[in-house]
Scaffold this active site. Sequence first.
Site, PDB file in Angstrom:
ATOM      1  CD  GLU A 263      30.708  18.372   7.865  1.00 29.24           C
ATOM      2  OE1 GLU A 263      30.957  18.979   8.932  1.00 29.24           O
ATOM      3  OE2 GLU A 263      29.706  18.601   7.180  1.00 29.24           O
TER       4      GLU A 263
ATOM      5  CD  GLU B 248      25.727  16.671   7.341  1.00 32.31           C
ATOM      6  OE1 GLU B 248      26.387  15.688   7.754  1.00 32.31           O
ATOM      7  OE2 GLU B 248      25.783  17.799   7.862  1.00 32.31           O
TER       8      GLU B 248
END
Length: 790
Positions: free
Chosen positions: A406, A483
């Site tokens: 991220e 994820e």
Amino acid sequence: MVLNLVIAKAQINPRKVELFNSDWKFYIGDDAKAKDENYNDSQWRQLSLPHDWSIEGAFSETNPTGQAGGGLPAGIGWYRKIFMVSATSQSKNIFIDFDGVYCNSEVWINGHYLGKRPNGYISFQYDLTPFLHYGAEKNVIAVKVDNSAQPNSRWYTGSGIYRNVWLSTTAKSYIPQWGTFVTTQVNIKNAIVRMQTLVVVHQEGLRVKASVYAPNGELVNSIITPIESADTLATIQQNIIVGQPKLWSVDKPNLYKVVLQVLLGTQVIDKYQSFTGIRTFNFDKDKGFSLNEEPMKIKGVCMHHDLGALGVAINVRAMERQLQILKAMGCNAIRTAHNPPAPEFLDLCDRMGFIVMDEAFDMWRKKKNKQDYYQYFPEWHKRDLEDQIKRDRNHPSVMMWSIGNEIREQFDSTGIILTRELVGIVKSLDNTRPVTSALSEADPKKNFIYQSGALDVLGFNYHPETYADFPKNYPGQKFLASETVSGYATRGYYDTPTDSTRHWPTSSKAKLTQGNPEFAVTAYDNVAAYWGATHEEYWKIIKKYDFLSGEFVWSGFDFIGEPVPYPWPARSSYYGIIDLAGFPKDVYYMYQSEWTTKPVLHLLPHWNWEPGKTVDVWAYYNNADEVELYLNGRSLGIRKKQGDDLHVSWKVPYEAGTLRATSRLNGKIVLTEEVKTAGAPARIELVADRKLIKSDGNDLSFVTVRILDAAGNLVPNADNLINFIIKGKGMLAGIDNGSQNSMESFKEPHRKAFHGLCLAIVQAMQSPGAITLTAQGDGLKPATVIIRVR
């Protein structure tokens, strides 16, 4: 299965690699003179490594790590060790290897400064040779660990020399640290093991002998190659053919041993060994992932590096236990969120059969915390990433590299340049594995890491609504759900009804207003973060589409820190499929019913309620057509999964007694499970996962404490205070109960039960004998378990 992997790291003589963990002195605080050779450390605490000083502290909202870091202390600490080096070693090279220090470590030997490594997850080495005293004169190694700049993480990091330390002794000509690169190539009948070996050359006439041994220990073949290079650093390429190879897989993780010897005449002057697995794997844009040409869904979880009550101080048995629990669930893959793991963790994955996504960074130049790695990234990222790849590239379990999680550069054009640079670094050292990055921006027009064109596989965090359209939005690309889920649950806590899915909080700016005074989240799988979805919702999507290579669920275990969705005193995560103590939550059995072929029937919730309350009863099952539910012998009806259902359910008016479920296949009973109404707490039961452990000072027995009624039923809401007494050849390494908001210390010999359970972790001493653990509680019949140490 118990693996003695730490010992395996020690290489065969004449190279000598020994654990350097014992007889250290430790001090919390800062004293610049502590680096001096003659500093008086007589009042310091003596201990053995690995060590995490943060886990020993008290939880506090005022600790600078903050709630995200678990509210445990950090600060500055010093370590010192006195050691001797024999006079016969003056002709040798001597190195010290640190597998991981959190963080900003600085090292001195006999007052000489060796260097600094800011990254708390990377392994590194220093050459001690020029600064050592030999013979009767002592040597002093001093290490400063500075974890005072806070906050520097979004989760609990721990503090200290928390991984193993090694002392390595070699000849003047030797194979350097991580000096081998082993790859394999497979065809129909045989395989080629390719070995690239670096040798530091200080004399002429050297040769390198490479030998490959089969999983059963038999020699496959050897080859000897002369070193003809005039350089002081030579690179030797060697190939050995393996006929009818035994392939490495998640079910049969066959390992071949590669032994490399540096020869001078007939004398072996250095010896270095590695392990490899012969396998092929592939990511395909249409068919997803395959291992050894067999299609396979990646059924993975994300794992932070803490070990619950043990903190981050690595322990092979504790990591092995985590992996065994996951393996029994059907998990076949681990993502190391969000940094390089301990080397022993990858050893375990090699031997136990797990695919690994080996992740490098949680941030690049743009920070996520005021004091995080972003400030060191410009100077250190190349060195850190190179060291990670060189250290881990021989592990057959590692099947992909992740350069980030991220990363905020995905939102602007700087992401293009940095992605290409980082992928280039990886490929320069290993072109046998794909490179990915866990992306949180799903719009291809806005994602600059994707636009770099450098990633081999696109990994996306969340955004399940985009998965079905992936081939259209990202034509020609390979896809992995890097994820998923972010579902919450507290083991043993249930609220109803379960007719809808709840999202807490509703946005990044919203504060949690839902909830309860217990700071608990229902263990029914119907609560998730606003950016995620439930476990069932995600798995339905992943299993539906072939082009989806698989998923990594957030997260496998609860971990210390990041206690979304609640404010303080919540101090541990709610995301885990398994709680912090290692006790499975109910959704564990959903995965087991979907990810394994073993018969599964799991009934929830407990059966202690107020009279007349309507209770939602769920059952996870497989290998059956139907499940019938009975209450006190009366049938409450048969349920069958419809469509893509992953469980069946009933609404049942509560009455005390016995709830029984029976699953059937073609009319024949497969499994039966009962849940009974429990009475008042009456006695303690102790269940050790192993009653025989090794006398190595590190081995562990995990003892489950169960609060039972007079009839032997688990009391689901028991919270009795349990006191522990230990005698003999062991110590209490930690106590836990899985509660996400308990302020009780992990290191005190007492703990309240949480929903009827708690855990005592018993650690062996370095001498054989017996350990007697007794658990007591007011009004409860005590229990004792004996653990043998040999």
